[in-house]
Design a protein around this motif. Structure first.
Motif, short mmCIF file in Angstrom:
data_model
loop_
_atom_site.label_atom_id
_atom_site.label_comp_id
_atom_site.label_asym_id
_atom_site.label_seq_id
_atom_site.Cartn_x
_atom_site.Cartn_y
_atom_site.Cartn_z
N ASN A 32 0.82 -1.21 0.00
CA ASN A 32 0.00 0.00 0.00
C ASN A 32 0.86 1.26 0.00
O ASN A 32 0.53 2.24 -0.67
CB ASN A 32 -0.95 -0.01 1.20
CG ASN A 32 -2.24 -0.75 0.92
OD1 ASN A 32 -3.24 -0.15 0.53
ND2 ASN A 32 -2.22 -2.06 1.12
N ALA A 35 2.10 1.70 -3.47
CA ALA A 35 1.04 2.20 -4.35
C ALA A 35 0.82 3.69 -4.14
O ALA A 35 0.54 4.44 -5.09
CB ALA A 35 -0.26 1.43 -4.10
N HIS A 36 0.93 4.14 -2.89
CA HIS A 36 0.75 5.57 -2.60
C HIS A 36 1.94 6.38 -3.07
O HIS A 36 1.79 7.53 -3.50
CB HIS A 36 0.54 5.77 -1.10
CG HIS A 36 0.18 7.18 -0.72
ND1 HIS A 36 1.13 8.18 -0.60
CD2 HIS A 36 -1.02 7.77 -0.44
CE1 HIS A 36 0.53 9.31 -0.27
NE2 HIS A 36 -0.77 9.09 -0.18
N ASP A 40 2.53 8.63 -10.34
CA ASP A 40 1.29 8.52 -11.11
C ASP A 40 0.54 7.30 -10.58
O ASP A 40 0.76 6.17 -11.01
CB ASP A 40 1.60 8.36 -12.60
CG ASP A 40 0.35 8.50 -13.47
OD1 ASP A 40 -0.75 8.23 -12.96
OD2 ASP A 40 0.48 8.88 -14.64
N ARG A 41 -0.36 7.54 -9.64
CA ARG A 41 -1.01 6.43 -8.94
C ARG A 41 -1.96 5.66 -9.85
O ARG A 41 -2.19 4.47 -9.63
CB ARG A 41 -1.75 6.95 -7.70
CG ARG A 41 -0.78 7.55 -6.68
CD ARG A 41 -1.43 7.88 -5.37
NE ARG A 41 -0.46 8.54 -4.51
CZ ARG A 41 -0.40 9.85 -4.32
NH1 ARG A 41 -1.29 10.64 -4.92
NH2 ARG A 41 0.52 10.38 -3.54
N GLY A 44 0.21 3.27 -11.44
CA GLY A 44 0.64 2.31 -10.43
C GLY A 44 -0.42 1.25 -10.17
O GLY A 44 -0.12 0.04 -10.15
N PHE A 45 -1.66 1.68 -9.98
CA PHE A 45 -2.74 0.71 -9.73
C PHE A 45 -3.02 -0.13 -10.97
O PHE A 45 -3.38 -1.31 -10.85
CB PHE A 45 -4.00 1.45 -9.27
CG PHE A 45 -4.08 1.66 -7.79
CD1 PHE A 45 -4.78 0.78 -6.98
CD2 PHE A 45 -3.43 2.72 -7.19
CE1 PHE A 45 -4.86 0.96 -5.61
CE2 PHE A 45 -3.49 2.93 -5.82
CZ PHE A 45 -4.20 2.04 -5.02
N TRP A 89 -7.59 3.69 -4.52
CA TRP A 89 -6.91 4.61 -5.44
C TRP A 89 -7.39 6.05 -5.19
O TRP A 89 -6.58 6.97 -5.10
CB TRP A 89 -7.18 4.19 -6.88
CG TRP A 89 -6.81 5.22 -7.90
CD1 TRP A 89 -5.58 5.78 -8.11
CD2 TRP A 89 -7.69 5.83 -8.84
NE1 TRP A 89 -5.64 6.69 -9.14
CE2 TRP A 89 -6.93 6.75 -9.60
CE3 TRP A 89 -9.05 5.68 -9.13
CZ2 TRP A 89 -7.48 7.51 -10.62
CZ3 TRP A 89 -9.60 6.44 -10.15
CH2 TRP A 89 -8.82 7.35 -10.88
N TYR A 92 -5.92 7.45 -1.95
CA TYR A 92 -4.51 7.83 -2.06
C TYR A 92 -4.32 9.05 -2.95
O TYR A 92 -3.32 9.76 -2.81
CB TYR A 92 -3.70 6.65 -2.59
CG TYR A 92 -3.55 5.53 -1.58
CD1 TYR A 92 -3.88 5.71 -0.25
CD2 TYR A 92 -3.09 4.27 -1.95
CE1 TYR A 92 -3.76 4.69 0.68
CE2 TYR A 92 -2.95 3.24 -1.03
CZ TYR A 92 -3.30 3.46 0.28
OH TYR A 92 -3.18 2.45 1.20
N GLN A 93 -5.26 9.31 -3.84
CA GLN A 93 -5.21 10.54 -4.63
C GLN A 93 -5.52 11.76 -3.76
O GLN A 93 -5.02 12.85 -4.01
CB GLN A 93 -6.23 10.48 -5.77
CG GLN A 93 -5.86 9.55 -6.91
CD GLN A 93 -4.72 10.09 -7.74
OE1 GLN A 93 -3.55 9.79 -7.50
NE2 GLN A 93 -5.05 10.90 -8.71
#
Length: 289
Positions: A32, A35-36, A40-41, A44-45, A89, A92-93
């Motif tokens: 996690n 991913a954070h 560019d998440r 990433g996801f 997602w 985290y944005q």
């Protein structure tokens, strides 16, 4: 040290299950955080989804199809995981890792316990105290640093919604692994959810997605592999039958995540968030005792 550990480790778990669950907690917090941390998440996801799809597809060729009675669980869990990924997602944005990750993880057991109370189920005093303790920890995280900013409510709203879907797929998966081989179940659940985030990323960006850098590629695909390992370990632990105890111990990832955010990601109010995360974790243990 042993006394301190026994205070937070739910009873009814063997040493092997404890070790597996703690390993899963560490891996979960790590993927996690990765991913954070990806700049560019969305990419990433999407790459995490690619890892799910490729590994799930290869493994499916080896393990074959799930038994017919398992399909409703596989499909329901895949759908719940898709919503979980989308909401995670979004979280985290919108917010800091050391704030939204503990809220997302802490919301799940809190929601389950509160729903039981609202349905009129009698809960022991320790579980009621646990609900209050979790509530205190979540409130502290929500008000972290004083008055919330304009970005705080959307971030926390997405994190709470993420927690609701965590609770949903946890219940589904715990029921499924009691009668379905873990590897077969996990393979198809991840294979079915894997393509969604890449499709979402392409739908939003199209050709503007471009080619990710090697660092982003490594972080995204590596995060997907670590995520698969983390959840696979949880499913193995759940086959012990001690679902509530495993779920409680797994949430030590809340503290690990808060520490990662404070120490490695350099986020503000690190110490306060770590303390609040500890409070949430203690409350979860009380609820699941």
């Amino acid at each position: 040290m042993a006394t301190a550990l026994s205070a937070v480790v739910p009873s009814g778990l063997s040493a092997g299950v404890v070790a597996i669950t703690l390993a899963a907690a560490v891996l979960h917090a790590v993927w996690n955080a990765v991913a954070h941390a990806v700049p560019d998440r969305l990419v990433g996801f999407a790459l995490i989804g690619v890892a799910y799809t490729v590994i799930g597809g290869v493994t499916a060729l080896v393990v074959g199809l799930p038994p017919a009675p398992a399909w409703p669980f596989v499909l329901a869990s895949a759908v719940a995981h898709v919503f979980y990924a989308l909401l995670l997602w979004a979280s985290y944005q919108l917010g800091d890792f050391s704030q939204v990750y503990p809220v997302a993880r802490g919301t799940a057991p809190w929601v389950v316990a509160v729903v039981e109370v609202l349905l009129g189920h009698h809960l022991p005093v320790l579980q009621l105290v646990g609900i209050l303790v979790i509530s205190l920890g979540l409130l502290t995280l929500a008000l972290d640093g004083g008055r919330p900013s304009q970005t705080t409510p959307p971030a926390l709203g997405a994190a709470v919604a993420t927690g609701i879907f965590i609770a949903t797929y946890t219940v589904i998966d715990a029921s499924a692994v009691a009668t379905t081989p873990v590897l077969v179940y996990a393979t198809w659940m991840f294979l079915l959810q894997g393509p969604v985030m890449p499709v979402v990323a392409f739908a939003r960006r199209g050709r503007r997605l471009g080619t990710p850098s090697w660092s982003v590629l490594l972080a995204g695909l590596g995060g997907g592999v670590v995520s698969l390992a983390a959840y696979g370990l949880v499913l193995v632990a759940q086959t012990s039958g001690a679902t509530a105890a495993v779920a409680a111990l797994r949430e030590t990832s809340i503290v690990i995540g808060a520490v990662i955010g404070a120490v490695f990601l350099g986020e503000r109010f690190g110490r306060g968030r770590v303390i609040a995360a500890v409070v949430v974790t203690v409350g979860i243990v009380l609820v699941d005792l």
